[in-house]
Design an enzyme around this catalytic site. Structure first.
Site, PDB file in Angstrom:
ATOM      1  N   HIS A 199       0.856  -1.198   0.000  1.00  0.00           N
ATOM      2  CA  HIS A 199       0.000   0.000   0.000  1.00  0.00           C
ATOM      3  C   HIS A 199       0.887   1.241   0.000  1.00  0.00           C
ATOM      4  O   HIS A 199       1.662   1.466   0.942  1.00  0.00           O
ATOM      5  CB  HIS A 199      -0.927   0.003   1.217  1.00  0.00           C
ATOM      6  CG  HIS A 199      -2.080  -0.937   1.068  1.00  0.00           C
ATOM      7  ND1 HIS A 199      -2.660  -1.592   2.121  1.00  0.00           N
ATOM      8  CD2 HIS A 199      -2.769  -1.317  -0.049  1.00  0.00           C
ATOM      9  CE1 HIS A 199      -3.661  -2.344   1.664  1.00  0.00           C
ATOM     10  NE2 HIS A 199      -3.739  -2.206   0.355  1.00  0.00           N
ATOM     11  N   ARG A 201       0.732   4.524   0.443  1.00  0.00           N
ATOM     12  CA  ARG A 201       0.802   5.614   1.429  1.00  0.00           C
ATOM     13  C   ARG A 201       1.334   5.169   2.788  1.00  0.00           C
ATOM     14  O   ARG A 201       1.590   6.002   3.657  1.00  0.00           O
ATOM     15  CB  ARG A 201      -0.578   6.214   1.613  1.00  0.00           C
ATOM     16  CG  ARG A 201      -1.631   5.253   2.160  1.00  0.00           C
ATOM     17  CD  ARG A 201      -3.013   5.855   1.998  1.00  0.00           C
ATOM     18  NE  ARG A 201      -4.078   4.952   2.411  1.00  0.00           N
ATOM     19  CZ  ARG A 201      -5.359   5.232   2.246  1.00  0.00           C
ATOM     20  NH1 ARG A 201      -5.724   6.362   1.682  1.00  0.00           N
ATOM     21  NH2 ARG A 201      -6.286   4.382   2.634  1.00  0.00           N
ATOM     22  N   ASN A 267      -3.833  -5.393  -2.449  1.00  0.00           N
ATOM     23  CA  ASN A 267      -4.182  -6.291  -1.344  1.00  0.00           C
ATOM     24  C   ASN A 267      -5.649  -6.741  -1.408  1.00  0.00           C
ATOM     25  O   ASN A 267      -6.220  -7.177  -0.421  1.00  0.00           O
ATOM     26  CB  ASN A 267      -3.889  -5.630   0.011  1.00  0.00           C
ATOM     27  CG  ASN A 267      -3.378  -6.621   1.046  1.00  0.00           C
ATOM     28  OD1 ASN A 267      -2.726  -7.619   0.692  1.00  0.00           O
ATOM     29  ND2 ASN A 267      -3.677  -6.386   2.314  1.00  0.00           N
ATOM     30  N   ARG A 268      -6.210  -6.634  -2.605  1.00  0.00           N
ATOM     31  CA  ARG A 268      -7.528  -7.222  -2.888  1.00  0.00           C
ATOM     32  C   ARG A 268      -7.473  -8.027  -4.191  1.00  0.00           C
ATOM     33  O   ARG A 268      -8.493  -8.468  -4.693  1.00  0.00           O
ATOM     34  CB  ARG A 268      -8.603  -6.115  -3.066  1.00  0.00           C
ATOM     35  CG  ARG A 268      -8.825  -5.246  -1.867  1.00  0.00           C
ATOM     36  CD  ARG A 268      -9.484  -5.988  -0.709  1.00  0.00           C
ATOM     37  NE  ARG A 268      -9.691  -5.101   0.440  1.00  0.00           N
ATOM     38  CZ  ARG A 268      -8.755  -4.834   1.354  1.00  0.00           C
ATOM     39  NH1 ARG A 268      -7.564  -5.425   1.288  1.00  0.00           N
ATOM     40  NH2 ARG A 268      -9.004  -4.014   2.347  1.00  0.00           N
ATOM     41  N   TYR A 323      -1.803   1.549   9.568  1.00  0.00           N
ATOM     42  CA  TYR A 323      -1.301   1.688  10.899  1.00  0.00           C
ATOM     43  C   TYR A 323      -2.294   1.045  11.860  1.00  0.00           C
ATOM     44  O   TYR A 323      -3.364   0.612  11.430  1.00  0.00           O
ATOM     45  CB  TYR A 323      -1.102   3.184  11.237  1.00  0.00           C
ATOM     46  CG  TYR A 323      -2.358   4.017  11.051  1.00  0.00           C
ATOM     47  CD1 TYR A 323      -3.228   4.250  12.102  1.00  0.00           C
ATOM     48  CD2 TYR A 323      -2.654   4.555   9.799  1.00  0.00           C
ATOM     49  CE1 TYR A 323      -4.375   5.002  11.910  1.00  0.00           C
ATOM     50  CE2 TYR A 323      -3.792   5.305   9.612  1.00  0.00           C
ATOM     51  CZ  TYR A 323      -4.656   5.518  10.671  1.00  0.00           C
ATOM     52  OH  TYR A 323      -5.787   6.250  10.458  1.00  0.00           O
ATOM     53  N   GLU A 396       0.108  -4.458  11.196  1.00  0.00           N
ATOM     54  CA  GLU A 396      -0.125  -3.018  11.057  1.00  0.00           C
ATOM     55  C   GLU A 396       0.829  -2.339  12.032  1.00  0.00           C
ATOM     56  O   GLU A 396       0.719  -2.503  13.246  1.00  0.00           O
ATOM     57  CB  GLU A 396      -1.583  -2.647  11.391  1.00  0.00           C
ATOM     58  CG  GLU A 396      -2.624  -3.337  10.541  1.00  0.00           C
ATOM     59  CD  GLU A 396      -2.836  -2.709   9.157  1.00  0.00           C
ATOM     60  OE1 GLU A 396      -2.231  -1.648   8.876  1.00  0.00           O
ATOM     61  OE2 GLU A 396      -3.605  -3.281   8.368  1.00  0.00           O
TER      62      GLU A 396
HETATM   63  O1  0X9 Z   1      -7.213  -3.620   4.339  1.00  0.00           O
HETATM   64  C1  0X9 Z   1      -6.078  -4.068   4.204  1.00  0.00           C
HETATM   65  O2  0X9 Z   1      -5.627  -4.432   3.128  1.00  0.00           O
HETATM   66  C2  0X9 Z   1      -5.177  -4.159   5.437  1.00  0.00           C
HETATM   67  N1  0X9 Z   1      -5.302  -2.964   6.246  1.00  0.00           N
HETATM   68  S1  0X9 Z   1      -4.762  -1.523   5.719  1.00  0.00           S
HETATM   69  O3  0X9 Z   1      -5.257  -0.507   6.632  1.00  0.00           O
HETATM   70  N2  0X9 Z   1      -3.177  -1.496   5.812  1.00  0.00           N
HETATM   71  O4  0X9 Z   1      -5.160  -1.331   4.374  1.00  0.00           O
HETATM   72  C3  0X9 Z   1      -5.582  -5.316   6.300  1.00  0.00           C
HETATM   73  C4  0X9 Z   1      -5.574  -6.651   5.624  1.00  0.00           C
HETATM   74  C5  0X9 Z   1      -5.868  -7.766   6.592  1.00  0.00           C
HETATM   75  N3  0X9 Z   1      -6.011  -9.029   5.950  1.00  0.00           N
HETATM   76  C6  0X9 Z   1      -7.163  -9.478   5.400  1.00  0.00           C
HETATM   77  N4  0X9 Z   1      -8.282  -8.873   5.583  1.00  0.00           N
HETATM   78  N5  0X9 Z   1      -7.083 -10.589   4.709  1.00  0.00           N
HETATM   79 ZN    ZN Z   2      -2.124  -1.540   4.063  1.00  0.00          ZN
END
Ligand code: 0X9
Ligand code: ZN
Length: 442
Positions: A199, A201, A267-268, A323, A396
């Site tokens: 990510h 930022r 991360n999706r 965070y 985090e």
């Molecule tokens: O949302 C995310 O991708 C992660 N948090 S963030 O605030 N850094 O964006 C958390 C991901 C946790 N893992 C899963 N939900 N699989």
């Molecule tokens: Zn993140």
């Protein structure tokens, strides 16, 4: 994540003082709104999925959001229509950040810097540009026990670097080989995978990850029985963009066809229950992409992880984010229990105990879906579900919301040192568990 607004108001922009361009221009007219009602949470999350706002901080019951001038009246209508009130915390984010930057620039302490083309150490008092990171990695590669390899290229053709700190390479490095180093196990070394910077930022993530590389490289005790693989910057395009144009950029820099909005949330984008807790809308911060692994960045990470895992000993995966100071274990896509949950919690607690010993920083061990939010397509779920890695976490990093993504660079070192302490404890546990062939209780 806890959002302490009064702290946010005094955000120190030490981190961005060295930015040559102005990465606030794109934030002109953006506002920060705070919603204190639990009842508003669901609607706010829906509006985020539609790309109408960006949740920049949250607790279980509150949301703090960034709203663009384009959608402000629409979002206001939706909220008021549902009977929810909000308070405007920042009228114009660009002006707000610029003012703070100007105030703080004068006080900046720049104790260290890279020379024209070289960075012998990762910086500890300022965040590194991507170019500086590459200079450092080039220096690092001169160590014979370290391999630095590009595992692929980003959508804008930047390298995605993987560092391999090789196991059992203490020979000829006596000065780095203290007596307390334990005897090397005869069987195959274990492997761990660390991911940073997915990510854009979350600047503290690559900063800490680079410090970890630096420290682990110097201490061959740690890698006696361990192959450590680290990708410190998984999303170079997004990171560069967060320096040049938009400090709060999260996604990669994919130009989405048929949309005016760029970027896929990497991360999706992983192929494990792809789509739960992610958005179909390209304007959303959590846009999952057109299909699983549509992005060159996630493809590169996947292929390299598959290669490491194919050697049969990948025991631990940690993805570094910010965070909130939480160590999350899967699943993120469902509230059901993942295999090895109890062991992951136990090992997580060893991390937390050690991480606290340096500066008293507290991390909480929590479940991603139940205690954070549902989200799939992340590195952690894929690693657990597809690679069957035993210990999987998303960490985090600092802080709990006082500064949020804009964590002052003065925190790089303490954050790194406490994570290193926690990580070493975790490494020791997994190695000793192997040595005593299942007799050690974690
Ligand atoms: O949302 C995310 O991708 C992660 N948090 S963030 O605030 N850094 O964006 C958390 C991901 C946790 N893992 C899963 N939900 N699989
Ligand atoms: Zn993140």
């Amino acid at each position: 994540m806890m959002w302490r607004w009064q702290h946010w108001m005094v955000v120190l922009l030490v981190t961005v003082a060295a930015v040559s361009g102005n990465n606030y221009e794109g934030l002109a007219g953006h506002q920060i709104w705070s919603l204190e009602s639990e009842l508003a949470v669901e609607l706010v999350d829906q509006l985020q999925a539609q790309g109408l706002l960006d949740v920049v901080a949250h607790t279980e019951r509150t949301r703090t959001v960034r709203v663009t001038p384009e959608f402000a009246s629409l979002v206001q209508k939706e909220l008021h229509g549902a009977g929810h009130n909000y308070s405007v915390k920042v009228e114009d984010l660009a002006k707000h950040l610029q003012k703070e930057k100007d105030e703080k620039t004068r006080q900046i302490h720049r104790a260290e810097s890279c020379t024209a083309t070289s960075c012998p150490f990762p910086l500890t008092y300022s965040y590194m540009t991507f170019q500086q990171m590459e200079w450092y990695l080039k220096e690092l590669a001169k160590n014979p026990w370290v391999e630095v390899r590009s595992i692929g290229r980003s959508i804008l053709d930047r390298d995605i670097w993987m560092v391999h700190i090789k196991s059992g390479e203490c020979k000829g490095r006596k000065e780095l080989y203290p007596n307390r180093c334990r005897r090397r196990a005869s069987s195959k070394p274990m492997a761990v995978w660390l991911e940073g910077g997915i990510h854009a930022r979350e600047w503290i993530s690559p900063a800490v990850t680079l410090q970890l590389i630096h420290q682990i490289t110097k201490d061959c005790c740690v890698t006696q029985d361990l192959d450590v693989y680290v990708v410190p910057m998984a999303n170079p395009d997004g990171y560069v963009y967060s320096w040049t144009t938009d400090r709060f950029w999260r996604k990669n820099r994919r130009s989405n066809s048929g949309s005016t909005c760029d970027g896929v949330d990497l991360n999706r984008n992983w192929d494990y229950h792809f789509g739960v807790g992610a958005s179909d809308e390209p304007c959303s911060q959590v846009y999952k992409g057109t299909k699983a692994f549509s992005e060159p960045e996630t493809q590169a990470l996947r292929d390299a992880m598959l290669q490491v895992a194919s050697k049969g000993n990948l025991k631990l995966m940690i993805a570094f984010h910010s965070y909130g100071q939480v160590l999350m274990y899967p699943w993120g896509w469902t509230a059901d229990k993942a295999p090895d949950q109890q062991d992951m919690v136990r090992l997580g607690k060893s991390f937390v105990m050690k991480a606290k010993s340096n500066y008293g920083t507290h991390y909480r061990v929590i479940n991603a879906a139940n205690d954070f939010y549902f989200a799939s397509g992340s590195t952690d779920d894929w690693s657990k579900g597809v690679l069957k890695t035993k210990y999987v976490y998303t960490l985090e990093l600092r802080d709990e919301g006082g500064h949020g993504f804009d964590l002052p660079a003065t925190k790089i070192l303490p954050n790194s040192m406490e994570v290193l302490a926690g990580l070493k404890a975790v490494f020791r546990k997994i190695i000793s568990k192997k040595r005593t062939t299942n007799t050690v209780v974690l």
